[in-house]
Design an enzyme around this catalytic site. Sequence first.
Site, mmCIF file in Angstrom:
data_model
loop_
_atom_site.group_PDB
_atom_site.id
_atom_site.type_symbol
_atom_site.label_atom_id
_atom_site.label_comp_id
_atom_site.label_asym_id
_atom_site.label_seq_id
_atom_site.Cartn_x
_atom_site.Cartn_y
_atom_site.Cartn_z
ATOM 1 N N THR A 38 0.702 -1.180 0.091
ATOM 2 C CA THR A 38 0.020 0.086 -0.004
ATOM 3 C C THR A 38 0.775 1.128 -0.049
ATOM 4 O O THR A 38 2.159 1.216 0.648
ATOM 5 C CB THR A 38 -0.990 -0.175 1.139
ATOM 6 O OG1 THR A 38 -1.809 1.172 1.115
ATOM 7 C CG2 THR A 38 -0.353 0.027 2.589
ATOM 8 N N ASN A 85 -0.600 3.827 1.503
ATOM 9 C CA ASN A 85 -1.188 4.569 2.242
ATOM 10 C C ASN A 85 -0.620 4.201 3.990
ATOM 11 O O ASN A 85 -0.893 3.193 4.294
ATOM 12 C CB ASN A 85 -2.759 4.237 2.341
ATOM 13 C CG ASN A 85 -3.663 5.035 3.261
ATOM 14 O OD1 ASN A 85 -3.219 5.383 4.434
ATOM 15 N ND2 ASN A 85 -4.933 4.964 2.784
ATOM 16 N N ASP A 104 -8.176 -3.602 -0.966
ATOM 17 C CA ASP A 104 -8.874 -2.382 -1.472
ATOM 18 C C ASP A 104 -10.199 -2.254 -0.598
ATOM 19 O O ASP A 104 -10.697 -2.847 -0.261
ATOM 20 C CB ASP A 104 -9.250 -2.673 -3.125
ATOM 21 C CG ASP A 104 -9.679 -1.468 -3.963
ATOM 22 O OD1 ASP A 104 -9.407 -0.243 -3.654
ATOM 23 O OD2 ASP A 104 -10.718 -1.482 -4.505
HETATM 24 P P1 ITT Z 1 -3.580 1.863 -1.709
HETATM 25 O O1 ITT Z 1 -4.403 1.517 -2.777
HETATM 26 O O2 ITT Z 1 -2.183 2.349 -1.987
HETATM 27 O O3 ITT Z 1 -3.552 0.975 -0.605
HETATM 28 P P2 ITT Z 1 -5.436 4.015 -1.022
HETATM 29 O O4 ITT Z 1 -5.511 5.163 0.006
HETATM 30 O O5 ITT Z 1 -5.494 4.523 -2.742
HETATM 31 O O6 ITT Z 1 -4.213 3.240 -0.987
HETATM 32 P P3 ITT Z 1 -7.749 2.426 -1.554
HETATM 33 O O7 ITT Z 1 -7.503 2.273 -3.173
HETATM 34 O O8 ITT Z 1 -8.011 1.148 -0.862
HETATM 35 O O9 ITT Z 1 -6.342 2.903 -0.829
HETATM 36 O O10 ITT Z 1 -8.721 3.702 -1.530
HETATM 37 C C1 ITT Z 1 -9.476 3.603 -0.290
HETATM 38 C C2 ITT Z 1 -9.943 5.086 -0.231
HETATM 39 O O11 ITT Z 1 -10.955 4.893 0.561
HETATM 40 C C3 ITT Z 1 -9.127 5.822 0.785
HETATM 41 O O12 ITT Z 1 -8.183 6.856 0.205
HETATM 42 C C4 ITT Z 1 -9.873 6.514 1.680
HETATM 43 O O13 ITT Z 1 -10.479 7.739 0.966
HETATM 44 C C5 ITT Z 1 -11.287 5.773 1.536
HETATM 45 N N1 ITT Z 1 -11.137 4.915 2.986
HETATM 46 C C6 ITT Z 1 -10.842 3.353 2.795
HETATM 47 N N2 ITT Z 1 -10.734 2.962 4.163
HETATM 48 C C7 ITT Z 1 -10.903 4.055 5.003
HETATM 49 C C8 ITT Z 1 -11.089 4.199 6.253
HETATM 50 O O14 ITT Z 1 -10.776 3.201 7.381
HETATM 51 N N3 ITT Z 1 -11.084 5.412 6.669
HETATM 52 C C9 ITT Z 1 -11.290 6.382 6.193
HETATM 53 N N4 ITT Z 1 -11.437 6.132 4.739
HETATM 54 C C10 ITT Z 1 -11.114 5.155 4.052
#
Ligand code: ITT
Length: 199
Positions: free
Chosen positions: A8, A10, A69
Amino acid sequence: MNTIVFATGNKHKIRELEVIFSGLVRINTLMEIGLEADFEETGTTFLENSIQKAIYYSKKTSFPVVADDSGLEIDALNGDPGIYSARYFSPRMSYGERCRQILEKMAKVERSVRSARFRCAASCAFNGEVIGTGEGRVTGMIAFDAAGRGGFGYDPIFYYPPFKKTFSEMTMEEKNQISHRKAAFEALVEQMLPWLQAQ
Ligand code: ITT
């Protein structure tokens, strides 16, 4: 203890996962093993994206790779932002602004129809082969105002009635008791255990 890579970009997800996996496996980040977070999501479901992401990075390292995801589905917005949660608004827009935009779209929506859920799919792959998957969700509602300073993303506007708090007002331990990510990874770990024990 086994080492796995959490694929990730993130850093908030990494902190959550370190707590969830604490004592079970050691977590390495993509950066720690010299890989860039360059995977592009093209799937049409959370599960498909998490599987593709785990497979993609597992071909670039000898460690098992987990990926997730996740996203927020708001019923009054026909399930948006959903699997496009990270791309629904301009990437240059801060999450504070994204939360404000959602609150604006929801301004006229009554309390009884503000239901929403966070969903997460998690997958593990090794050498391009899927070892396990898991899915989780948590249902709550979109708050009328943002509240709290913790967490990330849409946490300040996701109100969880049983705790009478938004996700941002919770400690990480509280969020990890009930979160979509915790549920998805718990289901994944159950599937991975026989494989992990055989290593
Ligand atoms: P990676 O793909 O690199 O893991 P990302 O942030 O792009 O990181 P996602 O594709 O899973 O992750 O997108 C998820 C988005 O949904 C994330 O950026 C948040 O905006 C939201 N999200 C997911 N889980 C969350 C949580 O626990 N709390 C708050 N927002 C969340």
